[in-house]
Write a protein that holds these residues in place. Structure first.
Motif, PDB file in Angstrom:
ATOM      1  N   TYR A   1      33.968   9.468  23.829  1.00  0.00           N
ATOM      2  CA  TYR A   1      34.105   9.511  22.363  1.00  0.00           C
ATOM      3  C   TYR A   1      32.920  10.231  21.730  1.00  0.00           C
ATOM      4  CZ  TYR A   1      33.354   7.804  17.637  1.00  0.00           C
ATOM      5  OH  TYR A   1      33.068   7.724  16.299  1.00  0.00           O
ATOM      6  N   ARG A   2      31.731   9.894  22.181  1.00  0.00           N
ATOM      7  CA  ARG A   2      30.537  10.512  21.582  1.00  0.00           C
ATOM      8  C   ARG A   2      30.505  12.017  21.813  1.00  0.00           C
ATOM      9  NH1 ARG A   2      25.481   6.427  22.902  1.00  0.00           N
ATOM     10  NH2 ARG A   2      25.857   4.953  21.185  1.00  0.00           N
ATOM     11  N   VAL A   3      30.838  12.447  23.020  1.00  0.00           N
ATOM     12  CA  VAL A   3      30.811  13.886  23.320  1.00  0.00           C
ATOM     13  C   VAL A   3      31.853  14.624  22.485  1.00  0.00           C
ATOM     14  CG1 VAL A   3      31.269  15.610  25.109  1.00  0.00           C
ATOM     15  CG2 VAL A   3      29.856  13.605  25.632  1.00  0.00           C
ATOM     16  N   ALA A   4      33.064  14.077  22.410  1.00  0.00           N
ATOM     17  CA  ALA A   4      34.138  14.759  21.682  1.00  0.00           C
ATOM     18  C   ALA A   4      33.943  14.702  20.178  1.00  0.00           C
ATOM     19  CB  ALA A   4      35.491  14.130  22.039  1.00  0.00           C
ATOM     20  N   SER A   5      33.237  13.693  19.689  1.00  0.00           N
ATOM     21  CA  SER A   5      33.066  13.585  18.234  1.00  0.00           C
ATOM     22  C   SER A   5      32.114  14.633  17.683  1.00  0.00           C
ATOM     23  CB  SER A   5      32.546  12.184  17.864  1.00  0.00           C
ATOM     24  OG  SER A   5      31.242  11.983  18.395  1.00  0.00           O
TER      25      SER A   5
ATOM     26  N   GLY B   1      33.943  20.500  30.018  1.00  0.00           N
ATOM     27  CA  GLY B   1      33.701  20.351  31.453  1.00  0.00           C
ATOM     28  C   GLY B   1      33.262  18.948  31.821  1.00  0.00           C
ATOM     29  N   SER B   2      32.389  18.361  30.998  1.00  0.00           N
ATOM     30  CA  SER B   2      31.932  16.997  31.277  1.00  0.00           C
ATOM     31  C   SER B   2      33.077  15.998  31.159  1.00  0.00           C
ATOM     32  CB  SER B   2      30.795  16.619  30.323  1.00  0.00           C
ATOM     33  OG  SER B   2      31.263  16.568  28.980  1.00  0.00           O
ATOM     34  N   LEU B   3      33.995  16.212  30.227  1.00  0.00           N
ATOM     35  CA  LEU B   3      35.158  15.329  30.100  1.00  0.00           C
ATOM     36  C   LEU B   3      36.051  15.427  31.333  1.00  0.00           C
ATOM     37  CD1 LEU B   3      36.109  15.918  26.342  1.00  0.00           C
ATOM     38  CD2 LEU B   3      35.326  13.766  27.349  1.00  0.00           C
TER      39      LEU B   3
ATOM     40  N   VAL C   1      33.848  19.801  20.931  1.00  0.00           N
ATOM     41  CA  VAL C   1      34.268  20.003  22.321  1.00  0.00           C
ATOM     42  C   VAL C   1      34.132  21.488  22.653  1.00  0.00           C
ATOM     43  CG1 VAL C   1      36.092  19.656  24.016  1.00  0.00           C
ATOM     44  CG2 VAL C   1      35.865  18.074  22.105  1.00  0.00           C
ATOM     45  N   ASP C   2      32.957  21.880  23.151  1.00  0.00           N
ATOM     46  CA  ASP C   2      32.751  23.252  23.606  1.00  0.00           C
ATOM     47  C   ASP C   2      32.984  23.305  25.113  1.00  0.00           C
ATOM     48  OD1 ASP C   2      30.609  21.808  24.456  1.00  0.00           O
ATOM     49  OD2 ASP C   2      29.117  22.892  23.270  1.00  0.00           O
ATOM     50  N   ALA C   3      32.582  24.392  25.724  1.00  0.00           N
ATOM     51  CA  ALA C   3      32.811  24.550  27.162  1.00  0.00           C
ATOM     52  C   ALA C   3      32.072  23.475  27.959  1.00  0.00           C
ATOM     53  CB  ALA C   3      32.368  25.947  27.609  1.00  0.00           C
TER      54      ALA C   3
END
Length: 416
Positions: free
Chosen positions: A100-104, A113-115, A107-109
């Motif tokens: 959630y934190r990363v996507a909020s 990739g981390s997702l 969402v770049d490359a």
């Protein structure tokens, strides 16, 4: 590390611990379904507890870094290897928060990739746990795919929605600030235009009346000995001019001070119907000015042309008469009102040019023509001026919308 991050990390640890403990405690009630779950207080349970606590600390330290998502997801296969079994879902709580934190944010490359890596790690942990519990290969693979995509995908979906709403609010706030700044700039520009208009109005009033006073004063100096009666009459006219000037200036200043008066309403005298009075006043000052009307008697007036346009027309004629008296004193001057067209009312002030030796130099030109041009542009009229066949001509074309087709031109006599 903000207060909110600390609260989220603590809540993640509490929820994961509660889930891990619940599964371990429920093993005795559901021995067949939870046979592979760790015992409460046993070594696998303690290792699982350390893993979820480490995940919570990592969320606190790395906050929204994509690397934190990957490292947090590593706990899933590790938990499966130490024997968490059905309790492997406890390690997905921190992964859900990290996704959630990363996507909020965005969402770049790197974030995407981390997702993907996190989804694979969670799926691997679920696959190992199910295979360790003896589940069929097909069932284990399907469950692993659902778990990996569900945890990483759900967290990412919620994060994207929240991040998009946050960016939308920020964009709206920025737009509001821009609109506020634009309105402020427009207000400042309007204030500057009003100040210029005020200066122009005062110039028009003072120049018009003072020119008449100067002309009459020159005549008084010659009449005071030869014709005392005419001199007294001229002095009375000077008094009337000064009184009129003071009244006009007082009215203008009063209008500017008033906050309740409608600025679009022009004084009745300063309108199209006031033009004959301008001509008559000039004739009384001894200026050879004549009024000529072309067109029918029902020419456009107060009800056909807006008040601001009428005020601009009145000021244009007033300024043109003032310029004629100033730059070509004693020369014939005509004010022509042409209503023969259905599309426009034409006001023309024509005066014979003064001898070349008496014409003012261009460097001494004032702001009269500039003011006329600006008034015409602001009110949608068309202004033309210049020398034509030995005369100086100023023409203001006032557009008339949906006006009736007027009759053929007819010329009235001059005013008296």
């Amino acid at each position: 590390m903000g207060r909110r991050s600390t609260q989220v990390s603590v809540a993640t640890a509490v929820v994961a611990t509660a889930l891990l403990s619940f599964v371990a405690a429920a093993r005795s009630s559901f021995p067949e379904d939870l046979a592979g779950a760790p015992r409460l207080g046993g070594a696998p349970w303690l290792v699982g507890e350390l893993l979820v606590l480490a995940q919570a600390v990592l969320l606190l330290l790395r906050d929204r870094a994509p690397l934190a998502l990957v490292v947090t997801a590593v706990a899933a296969p590790l938990g499966a290897l130490v024997g968490l079994g059905p309790a492997i879902g406890a390690t997905s709580v921190a992964v859900l928060v990290a996704a959630y934190r990363v996507a909020s944010r965005r969402v770049d490359a790197r974030g995407g990739g981390s997702l993907a890596v996190a989804a694979v790690l969670v799926a691997t942990g679920e696959l190992l746990a199910q295979r360790g519990a003896g589940a069929p290969a097909g069932q284990a693979v399907a469950g692993a795919v659902v778990q990996g995509l569900g945890v990483a995908g759900l967290g990412a979906l919620v994060g994207v929605v929240v991040g998009t709403r946050r960016e939308t609010r920020a964009a709206r706030a920025e737009q509001l600030r821009a609109e506020t700044g634009e309105r402020t700039a427009m207000v400042e520009a309007a204030v500057a235009r009003e100040r210029t208009a005020m200066a122009r109005e005062l110039h028009d009033i003072a120049a018009h009346h003072l020119t008449g006073i100067a002309v009459m004063s020159a005549a008084i100096s010659k009449q005071v000995d030869r014709d005392p009666a005419a001199a007294k009459e001229a002095i009375e006219q000077v008094r009337e001019q000064t009184t009129s000037m003071l009244r006009d200036m007082r009215g203008l200043v009063g209008m500017l001070r008033s906050t309740g008066q409608d600025p679009t309403v022009a004084p009745t005298r300063e309108s199209l119907d006031g033009i004959p009075a301008l001509v008559e006043a000039a004739r009384e000052r001894g200026e050879p000015v004549h009024l000529i009307r072309s067109g029918p008697a029902d020419r456009p007036g107060q009800d056909d042309v807006g008040p601001l346009v009428q005020l601009a027309a009145y000021r244009t004629v007033q300024e043109a008469l003032t310029n004629a008296a100033r730059h070509a004193p004693g020369q014939e001057c005509r004010v022509e009102v042409d209503t023969t067209s259905a599309d426009a009312l034409r006001l023309t002030v024509v005066n014979d040019l003064a001898p070349a030796a008496r014409r003012p130099s261009p460097s001494r030109a004032g702001f009269g023509l500039v003011g006329m041009r600006e008034r015409a542009e602001l009110t949608g009229c068309r202004l033309e001026h210049g020398e034509v066949d030995g005369t100086w001509r100023v023409t203001l074309a006032i557009p008339i919308d949906d006006g009736p087709r007027l009759a053929a031109p007819s010329v009235e006599g001059t005013t008296t």
